[in-house]
Design a protein around this motif. Structure first.
Motif, PDB file in Angstrom:
ATOM      1  N   LEU A 197       0.828  -1.195   0.000  1.00 31.59           N
ATOM      2  CA  LEU A 197       0.000   0.000   0.000  1.00 31.59           C
ATOM      3  C   LEU A 197       0.866   1.250   0.000  1.00 31.59           C
ATOM      4  CD1 LEU A 197      -2.436  -1.291   2.684  1.00 31.59           C
ATOM      5  CD2 LEU A 197      -3.141  -0.653   0.372  1.00 31.59           C
ATOM      6  N   GLN A 198       0.517   2.177  -0.876  1.00 36.19           N
ATOM      7  CA  GLN A 198       1.237   3.447  -0.942  1.00 36.19           C
ATOM      8  C   GLN A 198       0.237   4.587  -0.841  1.00 36.19           C
ATOM      9  OE1 GLN A 198       3.910   3.626  -4.389  1.00 36.19           O
ATOM     10  NE2 GLN A 198       3.697   1.402  -4.563  1.00 36.19           N
ATOM     11  N   LEU A 199       0.614   5.630  -0.126  1.00 37.50           N
ATOM     12  CA  LEU A 199      -0.259   6.784   0.021  1.00 37.50           C
ATOM     13  C   LEU A 199      -0.350   7.559  -1.279  1.00 37.50           C
ATOM     14  CD1 LEU A 199      -1.895   8.483   2.082  1.00 37.50           C
ATOM     15  CD2 LEU A 199       0.159   9.879   2.354  1.00 37.50           C
ATOM     16  N   LEU A 200      -1.579   7.817  -1.697  1.00 38.22           N
ATOM     17  CA  LEU A 200      -1.844   8.585  -2.916  1.00 38.22           C
ATOM     18  C   LEU A 200      -2.101  10.053  -2.570  1.00 38.22           C
ATOM     19  CD1 LEU A 200      -2.062   7.708  -5.892  1.00 38.22           C
ATOM     20  CD2 LEU A 200      -4.498   7.339  -5.525  1.00 38.22           C
ATOM     21  N   LEU A 201      -2.948  10.258  -1.580  1.00 32.96           N
ATOM     22  CA  LEU A 201      -3.225  11.615  -1.106  1.00 32.96           C
ATOM     23  C   LEU A 201      -3.948  11.544   0.226  1.00 32.96           C
ATOM     24  CD1 LEU A 201      -6.455  11.811  -1.762  1.00 32.96           C
ATOM     25  CD2 LEU A 201      -5.706  12.489  -4.017  1.00 32.96           C
ATOM     26  N   LYS A 202      -4.043  12.705   0.877  1.00 30.12           N
ATOM     27  CA  LYS A 202      -4.672  12.750   2.193  1.00 30.12           C
ATOM     28  C   LYS A 202      -5.372  14.088   2.383  1.00 30.12           C
ATOM     29  CE  LYS A 202      -0.399  14.362   4.376  1.00 30.12           C
ATOM     30  NZ  LYS A 202       0.444  14.416   3.177  1.00 30.12           N
ATOM     31  N   TYR A 203      -6.385  14.074   3.227  1.00 29.94           N
ATOM     32  CA  TYR A 203      -7.082  15.293   3.609  1.00 29.94           C
ATOM     33  C   TYR A 203      -7.126  15.377   5.125  1.00 29.94           C
ATOM     34  CZ  TYR A 203     -10.679  18.612   4.752  1.00 29.94           C
ATOM     35  OH  TYR A 203     -11.355  19.672   5.313  1.00 29.94           O
ATOM     36  N   PHE A 204      -6.691  16.539   5.654  1.00 28.42           N
ATOM     37  CA  PHE A 204      -6.789  16.787   7.086  1.00 28.42           C
ATOM     38  C   PHE A 204      -7.718  17.940   7.383  1.00 28.42           C
ATOM     39  CE2 PHE A 204      -3.812  13.784   8.600  1.00 28.42           C
ATOM     40  CZ  PHE A 204      -2.865  13.648   7.610  1.00 28.42           C
ATOM     41  N   SER A 205      -7.528  19.041   6.684  1.00 25.99           N
ATOM     42  CA  SER A 205      -8.350  20.227   6.906  1.00 25.99           C
ATOM     43  C   SER A 205      -8.078  21.193   5.774  1.00 25.99           C
ATOM     44  CB  SER A 205      -8.022  20.872   8.260  1.00 25.99           C
ATOM     45  OG  SER A 205      -6.686  21.321   8.273  1.00 25.99           O
ATOM     46  N   GLY A 206      -8.827  22.300   5.753  1.00 21.16           N
ATOM     47  CA  GLY A 206      -8.579  23.334   4.753  1.00 21.16           C
ATOM     48  C   GLY A 206      -9.287  23.049   3.451  1.00 21.16           C
ATOM     49  N   ASP A 207      -8.612  23.364   2.362  1.00 17.09           N
ATOM     50  CA  ASP A 207      -9.187  23.212   1.027  1.00 17.09           C
ATOM     51  C   ASP A 207      -9.687  21.778   0.834  1.00 17.09           C
ATOM     52  OD1 ASP A 207      -7.988  24.127  -2.325  1.00 17.09           O
ATOM     53  OD2 ASP A 207      -9.834  23.144  -1.668  1.00 17.09           O
ATOM     54  N   PRO A 208     -10.977  21.617   0.571  1.00 19.78           N
ATOM     55  CA  PRO A 208     -11.511  20.254   0.442  1.00 19.78           C
ATOM     56  C   PRO A 208     -11.083  19.544  -0.831  1.00 19.78           C
ATOM     57  CG  PRO A 208     -13.208  21.870  -0.039  1.00 19.78           C
ATOM     58  CD  PRO A 208     -12.028  22.639   0.470  1.00 19.78           C
ATOM     59  N   LEU A 209     -10.496  20.271  -1.758  1.00 18.32           N
ATOM     60  CA  LEU A 209      -9.981  19.634  -2.970  1.00 18.32           C
ATOM     61  C   LEU A 209      -8.489  19.387  -2.753  1.00 18.32           C
ATOM     62  CD1 LEU A 209     -10.655  18.673  -5.813  1.00 18.32           C
ATOM     63  CD2 LEU A 209     -10.026  20.951  -6.640  1.00 18.32           C
ATOM     64  N   VAL A 210      -8.146  18.123  -2.722  1.00 17.14           N
ATOM     65  CA  VAL A 210      -6.783  17.731  -2.379  1.00 17.14           C
ATOM     66  C   VAL A 210      -6.113  17.159  -3.616  1.00 17.14           C
ATOM     67  CG1 VAL A 210      -5.381  16.212  -0.951  1.00 17.14           C
ATOM     68  CG2 VAL A 210      -7.484  17.192  -0.037  1.00 17.14           C
ATOM     69  N   LYS A 211      -4.910  17.587  -3.864  1.00 16.29           N
ATOM     70  CA  LYS A 211      -4.159  17.045  -5.001  1.00 16.29           C
ATOM     71  C   LYS A 211      -3.091  16.082  -4.469  1.00 16.29           C
ATOM     72  CE  LYS A 211      -5.063  20.838  -8.132  1.00 16.29           C
ATOM     73  NZ  LYS A 211      -6.177  20.076  -8.720  1.00 16.29           N
ATOM     74  N   GLY A 212      -2.988  14.951  -5.166  1.00 16.21           N
ATOM     75  CA  GLY A 212      -2.003  13.961  -4.765  1.00 16.21           C
ATOM     76  C   GLY A 212      -0.987  13.717  -5.856  1.00 16.21           C
ATOM     77  N   ILE A 213      -0.336  12.566  -5.729  1.00 13.91           N
ATOM     78  CA  ILE A 213       0.683  12.225  -6.714  1.00 13.91           C
ATOM     79  C   ILE A 213       0.047  11.688  -7.989  1.00 13.91           C
ATOM     80  CG2 ILE A 213       2.413  11.762  -4.947  1.00 13.91           C
ATOM     81  CD1 ILE A 213       1.848   8.754  -5.362  1.00 13.91           C
ATOM     82  N   LYS A 214       0.800  11.699  -9.051  1.00 16.30           N
ATOM     83  CA  LYS A 214       0.430  11.088 -10.323  1.00 16.30           C
ATOM     84  C   LYS A 214      -0.857  11.659 -10.918  1.00 16.30           C
ATOM     85  CE  LYS A 214       2.868   6.908  -9.046  1.00 16.30           C
ATOM     86  NZ  LYS A 214       2.963   5.449  -9.099  1.00 16.30           N
ATOM     87  N   GLY A 215      -1.167  12.898 -10.614  1.00 17.48           N
ATOM     88  CA  GLY A 215      -2.309  13.564 -11.228  1.00 17.48           C
ATOM     89  C   GLY A 215      -3.650  13.269 -10.589  1.00 17.48           C
ATOM     90  N   PHE A 216      -3.633  12.540  -9.473  1.00 14.53           N
ATOM     91  CA  PHE A 216      -4.879  12.243  -8.775  1.00 14.53           C
ATOM     92  C   PHE A 216      -5.291  13.409  -7.882  1.00 14.53           C
ATOM     93  CE2 PHE A 216      -5.856   7.874  -9.749  1.00 14.53           C
ATOM     94  CZ  PHE A 216      -4.652   7.356 -10.210  1.00 14.53           C
ATOM     95  N   GLU A 217      -6.579  13.535  -7.693  1.00 12.09           N
ATOM     96  CA  GLU A 217      -7.113  14.490  -6.744  1.00 12.09           C
ATOM     97  C   GLU A 217      -8.354  13.880  -6.096  1.00 12.09           C
ATOM     98  OE1 GLU A 217      -8.016  17.935  -9.178  1.00 12.09           O
ATOM     99  OE2 GLU A 217     -10.089  17.267  -9.422  1.00 12.09           O
ATOM    100  N   ALA A 218      -8.748  14.442  -4.967  1.00 10.17           N
ATOM    101  CA  ALA A 218      -9.944  13.967  -4.282  1.00 10.17           C
ATOM    102  C   ALA A 218     -10.639  15.168  -3.663  1.00 10.17           C
ATOM    103  CB  ALA A 218      -9.599  12.942  -3.213  1.00 10.17           C
ATOM    104  N   GLU A 219     -11.952  15.066  -3.582  1.00  7.65           N
ATOM    105  CA  GLU A 219     -12.737  16.159  -3.016  1.00  7.65           C
ATOM    106  C   GLU A 219     -13.501  15.670  -1.802  1.00  7.65           C
ATOM    107  OE1 GLU A 219     -15.559  17.972  -5.627  1.00  7.65           O
ATOM    108  OE2 GLU A 219     -15.822  19.712  -4.306  1.00  7.65           O
ATOM    109  N   PHE A 220     -13.315  16.375  -0.703  1.00  3.75           N
ATOM    110  CA  PHE A 220     -14.021  16.084   0.533  1.00  3.75           C
ATOM    111  C   PHE A 220     -15.308  16.892   0.539  1.00  3.75           C
ATOM    112  CE2 PHE A 220     -15.166  15.257   4.698  1.00  3.75           C
ATOM    113  CZ  PHE A 220     -15.088  16.340   5.558  1.00  3.75           C
ATOM    114  N   ILE A 221     -16.432  16.216   0.583  1.00  4.62           N
ATOM    115  CA  ILE A 221     -17.729  16.886   0.692  1.00  4.62           C
ATOM    116  C   ILE A 221     -18.330  16.444   2.015  1.00  4.62           C
ATOM    117  CG2 ILE A 221     -19.976  17.310  -0.339  1.00  4.62           C
ATOM    118  CD1 ILE A 221     -18.817  16.600  -3.049  1.00  4.62           C
TER     119      ILE A 221
END
Lengths: 112, 120
Positions: free
Chosen positions: A44-68
């Motif tokens: 398992l490798q970390l792609l991205l993480k969200y803790f606080s702040g901007d709900p749109l998180v950018k990770g490695i390799k062009g991935f992003e995630a949105e916290f709603i």
């Protein structure tokens, strides 16, 4: 029961297609959210993480995630997938009272 | 980049035998975890460990399982009497913080490559 849900078990896409993998959680209160990736035969490798702040998180390799927060969701997106993105993707949640819990995973197959 | 290392990479054992899986966490990490992944299934939390005691354990982590940190570097998972259903990939992980406390990112788990256990 508290859980992490990934609704897509297996997603098959052609190269250059856009990707969105769903993740919903049922934990209340403050959460930290993660996406991990597991390439074939690897750990398992970390792609991205969200803790606080901007709900749109950018990770490695062009991935992003949105916290709603209102939807208890943390969907993973990539505008254009590559064959090398073929892997299993796991959404994970940590709370103040619980160590990291994973969703069931989504297997992504990208056809060249 | 610091790594979590696990040994053995693959172990085959007979049902009823004891198995010890070993992990060397990242040196400045204080929190240690074991997860398992049965083939084709989700990654399941087993146990977390801090300050020489279990912090949290799941319903999977019954009396057949135990963990210890015998020498300040290794973190071991022992299965006392293996069952067929214990066949899985076992992942060790470590972090410098736990839960939501601490510096942003400090509770990110770093995983080892896994130990595949096959019980015959």
């Amino acid at each position: 029961a508290q859980s992490v849900s990934q609704h897509n078990h297996h997603v098959i896409l052609s190269e250059a297609a856009s990707l969105e993998l769903g993740c919903n959680y049922s934990y209340g209160g403050t959460v930290n959210l993660f996406w991990y990736v597991q390439y074939p035969g690897q750990h398992l490798q970390l792609l991205l993480k969200y803790f606080s702040g901007d709900p749109l998180v950018k990770g490695i390799k062009g991935f992003e995630a949105e916290f709603i927060k209102s939807k208890f969701s943390f969907n993973l997106r990539k505008p254009s997938v590559q064959w090398s993105d073929t892997a299993e993707y796991f959404c994970a949640v940590t709370t103040n009272n619980n160590d990291m819990r994973f969703g069931a995973g989504t297997r992504l197959t990208v056809k060249p | 980049e610091p790594e979590v290392t696990q040994t053995p990479s693959h172990q085959v054992t007979q049902m009823g035998q004891e198995v010890i899986l070993r992990c060397v966490p990242i040196s400045n990490h204080l929190y240690f975890y074991w997860y398992r992944q049965i083939l084709g299934q989700k990654v399941e939390f087993l146990v977390s460990f801090y300050n020489n005691e279990i912090s949290e354990k799941s319903e999977i982590f019954d009396d057949q399982f135990s963990v210890e940190r015998p020498d300040g570097s290794n973190f071991t998972l022992k299965i006392r009497s293996t069952k067929l259903e214990d066949s899985a990939m076992y992942f060790c992980a470590s972090s410098s913080q736990r839960g939501l406390r601490g510096l942003s990112g400090a509770n990110v788990l770093t995983f080892g490559a896994g130990s595949r256990l096959t019980v015959l």
